[in-house]
Motif scaffolding. Structure first.
Motif, short mmCIF file in Angstrom:
data_model
loop_
_atom_site.label_atom_id
_atom_site.label_comp_id
_atom_site.label_asym_id
_atom_site.label_seq_id
_atom_site.Cartn_x
_atom_site.Cartn_y
_atom_site.Cartn_z
N ARG A 91 -34.92 44.55 -116.35
CA ARG A 91 -34.12 43.80 -115.39
C ARG A 91 -34.74 43.83 -114.01
O ARG A 91 -35.63 44.63 -113.72
N GLU A 92 -34.22 42.96 -113.15
CA GLU A 92 -34.73 42.89 -111.78
C GLU A 92 -34.36 44.12 -110.97
O GLU A 92 -35.15 44.62 -110.17
N THR A 93 -33.14 44.61 -111.16
CA THR A 93 -32.62 45.65 -110.27
C THR A 93 -32.23 46.93 -110.99
O THR A 93 -31.55 47.77 -110.41
N ALA A 94 -32.63 47.10 -112.26
CA ALA A 94 -32.21 48.28 -113.02
C ALA A 94 -33.26 48.61 -114.07
O ALA A 94 -34.14 47.78 -114.36
N PRO A 95 -33.18 49.81 -114.66
CA PRO A 95 -34.13 50.17 -115.71
C PRO A 95 -33.98 49.26 -116.93
O PRO A 95 -33.01 48.53 -117.07
N THR A 96 -34.96 49.37 -117.84
CA THR A 96 -34.92 48.55 -119.05
C THR A 96 -33.78 48.99 -119.97
O THR A 96 -33.29 50.11 -119.89
N GLY A 97 -33.36 48.08 -120.82
CA GLY A 97 -32.33 48.37 -121.81
C GLY A 97 -32.68 47.69 -123.13
O GLY A 97 -33.41 46.69 -123.13
#
Length: 220
Positions: A91-97
């Motif tokens: 994501r742009e503003t968070a870790p991967t999921g």
């Protein structure tokens, strides 16, 4: 029915008023508790699917103080299909999921593909790409267990109150409540996050409850 205390007289058999009142109160209490369980079911179902109808952040519909769904761009960084189909998205503003998708979604993207990420109340609720959508619901296990417990108690009370036998005990109602609670838990895990019409998500459990409760009452 012949009255042994009266010569040649007859009297009409009737249910003792106290027993009838007690049974009626059990039925009313059971229905009230069961209604609370179904109300809880609807509240959780609505909350888990709220992102589908929520206003989009940054639009005129997203008035100050109201929750809104935020859309971000994400990039597929890994694909995995050994046990189901999963995509890892940065994501742009968070870790991967990592998110579960269906086969069509999986086959239509490659590593590096940009997808749309819907964020609702701080967590990813859905990813989408070219008409494919994959929801990422929060776990429904605990809410389903809470609903099942409340409905099971209401079912036991209702079945016991509806029992016609004067010698009825709590055996059959309790067993019926256990069966109802089990199916309510299993069904709740499946139906709570499902994006289906209310007639299905509520109608199927309600019909099942009516059948199982009536069966438990008839066996008591």
């Amino acid at each position: 029915m012949r009255d042994p205390g009266a010569s040649g007289g007859y009297r009409r058999a009737s249910v003792a008023p106290g027993r009838l009142l007690a049974r009626s109160l059990l039925v009313l209490a059971g229905l009230a508790v069961t209604a609370v369980g179904f109300r809880l079911f609807l509240d959780v179902h609505d909350e888990m699917g709220a992102h589908r109808t929520a206003p989009v952040c940054g639009t005129a519909a997203a008035t100050p103080g109201t929750d809104c769904a935020r859309h971000e761009s994400g990039r597929v960084t890994a694909r995995k299909d050994d046990d189901g189909y999963r995509l890892t998205v940065a994501r742009e503003t968070a870790p991967t999921g990592t998110y579960d998708v269906d086969q069509d979604f999986y086959d239509d993207v490659e590593t590096g593909t940009n997808v749309e990420v819907t964020v609702w109340r701080g967590r990813v609720a859905e990813i989408a790409y070219h008409g494919h959508r994959a929801e990422n619901p929060r776990s429904s296990r605990l809410p389903a267990l809470e609903v099942a417990a409340v409905v099971a108690v209401g079912s036991a009370l209702t079945a016991r109150g509806l029992a016609r036998s004067r010698d009825a005990d709590w055996g059959a109602p309790a067993l019926g409540a256990f069966v109802i609670g089990y199916f309510a838990f299993v069904g709740g895990e499946f139906l709570l996050p499902a994006p289906w019409p209310l007639a299905v998500t509520l109608g199927v459990p309600l019909l099942g409850w009516l059948v199982l409760t009536a069966t438990a009452a008839s066996l008591a």
